[in-house]
Write an enzyme that holds these catalytic residues in place. Structure first.
Site, PDB file in Angstrom:
ATOM      1  N   ASN A   1       0.870  -1.177   0.000  1.00 13.13           N
ATOM      2  CA  ASN A   1       0.000   0.000   0.000  1.00 13.13           C
ATOM      3  C   ASN A   1       0.905   1.224   0.000  1.00 13.13           C
ATOM      4  OD1 ASN A   1      -1.779   2.061   0.532  1.00 13.13           O
ATOM      5  ND2 ASN A   1      -2.248   1.427   2.631  1.00 13.13           N
TER       6      ASN A   1
ATOM      7  N   LYS B   1       0.081   4.289  -0.316  1.00 15.95           N
ATOM      8  CA  LYS B   1      -0.540   5.499   0.246  1.00 15.95           C
ATOM      9  C   LYS B   1      -0.311   6.676  -0.717  1.00 15.95           C
ATOM     10  CE  LYS B   1      -0.041   3.360   4.687  1.00 15.95           C
ATOM     11  NZ  LYS B   1       0.050   3.477   6.132  1.00 15.95           N
TER      12      LYS B   1
ATOM     13  N   HIS C   1      -9.488   1.702   4.600  1.00 16.94           N
ATOM     14  CA  HIS C   1      -8.249   1.813   5.384  1.00 16.94           C
ATOM     15  C   HIS C   1      -8.488   2.772   6.557  1.00 16.94           C
ATOM     16  CE1 HIS C   1      -4.146   2.806   6.500  1.00 16.94           C
ATOM     17  NE2 HIS C   1      -3.775   1.714   5.865  1.00 16.94           N
TER      18      HIS C   1
ATOM     19  N   GLU D   1      -6.792   5.069   7.738  1.00 15.96           N
ATOM     20  CA  GLU D   1      -6.471   6.478   7.461  1.00 15.96           C
ATOM     21  C   GLU D   1      -7.662   7.154   6.788  1.00 15.96           C
ATOM     22  OE1 GLU D   1      -2.746   5.859   5.416  1.00 15.96           O
ATOM     23  OE2 GLU D   1      -1.827   5.228   7.301  1.00 15.96           O
TER      24      GLU D   1
ATOM     25  N   GLU E   1      -5.740  -4.410  10.776  1.00 16.26           N
ATOM     26  CA  GLU E   1      -4.650  -3.467  10.974  1.00 16.26           C
ATOM     27  C   GLU E   1      -4.915  -2.658  12.243  1.00 16.26           C
ATOM     28  OE1 GLU E   1      -2.571  -2.428   7.024  1.00 16.26           O
ATOM     29  OE2 GLU E   1      -4.378  -1.230   7.120  1.00 16.26           O
TER      30      GLU E   1
ATOM     31  N   GLY F   1       2.485   2.361  10.586  1.00 18.24           N
ATOM     32  CA  GLY F   1       3.497   3.400  10.381  1.00 18.24           C
ATOM     33  C   GLY F   1       4.251   3.790  11.634  1.00 18.24           C
TER      34      GLY F   1
ATOM     35  N   SER G   1       3.161  -2.084  10.365  1.00 25.60           N
ATOM     36  CA  SER G   1       4.611  -2.188  10.580  1.00 25.60           C
ATOM     37  C   SER G   1       5.160  -3.576  10.285  1.00 25.60           C
ATOM     38  CB  SER G   1       4.988  -1.735  11.998  1.00 25.60           C
ATOM     39  OG  SER G   1       4.645  -0.374  12.191  1.00 25.60           O
TER      40      SER G   1
ATOM     41  N   GLY H   1       5.027   1.071   4.629  1.00 27.30           N
ATOM     42  CA  GLY H   1       6.404   1.559   4.449  1.00 27.30           C
ATOM     43  C   GLY H   1       7.336   0.547   3.799  1.00 27.30           C
TER      44      GLY H   1
HETATM   45  P1  PGA Z   1       2.750   0.232   7.566  1.00 31.15           P
HETATM   46  O1  PGA Z   1       1.311   0.528   6.894  1.00 31.15           O
HETATM   47  O2  PGA Z   1       3.209  -1.087   7.043  1.00 31.15           O
HETATM   48  O3  PGA Z   1       3.601   1.374   7.088  1.00 31.15           O
HETATM   49  O4  PGA Z   1       2.543   0.224   9.031  1.00 31.15           O
HETATM   50  C1  PGA Z   1       0.386  -0.524   6.747  1.00 31.15           C
HETATM   51  C2  PGA Z   1      -0.896   0.022   6.172  1.00 31.15           C
HETATM   52  O5  PGA Z   1      -1.270   1.150   6.498  1.00 31.15           O
HETATM   53  O6  PGA Z   1      -1.570  -0.659   5.394  1.00 31.15           O
END
Ligand code: PGA
Length: 248
Positions: free
Chosen positions: A8, A10, A91, A93, A161, A167, A206, A228
């Site tokens: 992803n 983003k 998601h 976010e 998640e 993140g 993460s 990430g």
């Molecule tokens: P992250 O993001 O691996 O950077 O924690 C995961 C996600 O938001 O899908």
């Protein structure tokens, strides 16, 4: 069940990153027993699909309507037209910043399915909710209300998640992940019967090359949604390798 590893990106990705997308598709081909895909900004989908060939490229949202007066939005038909084959919906976010509700996510997932896109619906609790002992109720509530009635089938995956793990470099404890995935699996089976066994449940938050092997070996962890660590082929490759080993 084959593992499903999805990047992803983003709001990251410019023309200059197309070479990295090609590099990611190349390392994915080295792990043929793993299903993988990359969800990138809508602006890059068409060019990425041209650049990578058969490697699955997806989006990170999909509007609930097919077309019409929705300034700034992109529909499932448009995404498919651009070459996308999957989308992320709900998601955290977007749940937080765009105030997306379970009912919106359900409608978007129905629209994505109607367009012919594979769909990953995201669920997860905040830190406050976990510390208040409400994680299970919150997540199972999201599962109950975000999934369309016609959820069963290989078009759909879920991603658990925990919001506080996204993140942050802070990964959920393996036992907590296993407990949550088991509870989600039980809810899916209760609602969809044997078909509920087949819906893949990804972990996200993460996940990286150092922790993927442990997480992907947990029961009912059928893959990962990676932020990430999906931005470069060098970081994504060890996760694919861990998925390949845990799928054997
Ligand atoms: P992250 O993001 O691996 O950077 O924690 C995961 C996600 O938001 O899908």
């Amino acid at each position: 069940m084959r593992k499903f590893i999805v990047g992803n990106w983003k709001m990251n990705g410019m023309s200059s990153d197309l070479d990295e997308i090609v590099a990611i598709s190349a390392v994915a081909q080295l792990h043929p027993s793993v299903d993988s895909a990359l969800c990138i900004p809508a602006t890059l989908i068409d060019r990425a699909v041209t650049a990578v060939g058969a490697f699955p490229i997806g989006s990170q949202d999909c509007h609930m309507q097919r077309a019409g007066a929705h300034t700034g939005c992109v529909s499932g038909d448009m995404l498919l037209d651009a070459g996308a084959v999957l989308t992320i919906i709900g998601h955290s976010e977007r749940r937080a910043a765009q105030q997306e509700q379970d009912s919106d996510i359900r409608a978007k997932a129905e629209a994505a399915k109607a367009a012919g896109l594979k769909t990953i619906i995201c669920v997860g609790e905040t830190l406050d909710e976990r510390e208040a002992g409400k994680a299970l109720d919150i997540v199972l509530g999201q599962v109950a209300h975000s999934l369309p009635e016609a959820a069963a089938g290989d078009w759909l995956s879920l991603a658990y998640e925990p919001v506080w793990a996204i993140g942050t470099g802070r990964v959920a404890e393996p036992t907590d992940v296993a407990d949550m995935h088991a509870a989600i699996r039980a809810a899916l089976v209760a609602r969809f019967g044997a078909e509920g066994e087949k819906i893949r449940i990804l972990y996200g938050g993460s996940m990286n090359g150092d922790n993927a092997a442990v997480l992907l070996a947990l029961p009912n962890v059928d893959g990962g949604l990676i932020g990430g660590a999906s931005l470069t082929a060098a970081k994504f490759q060890p996760i694919l390798a861990a998925a390949q080993v845990s799928g054997e």
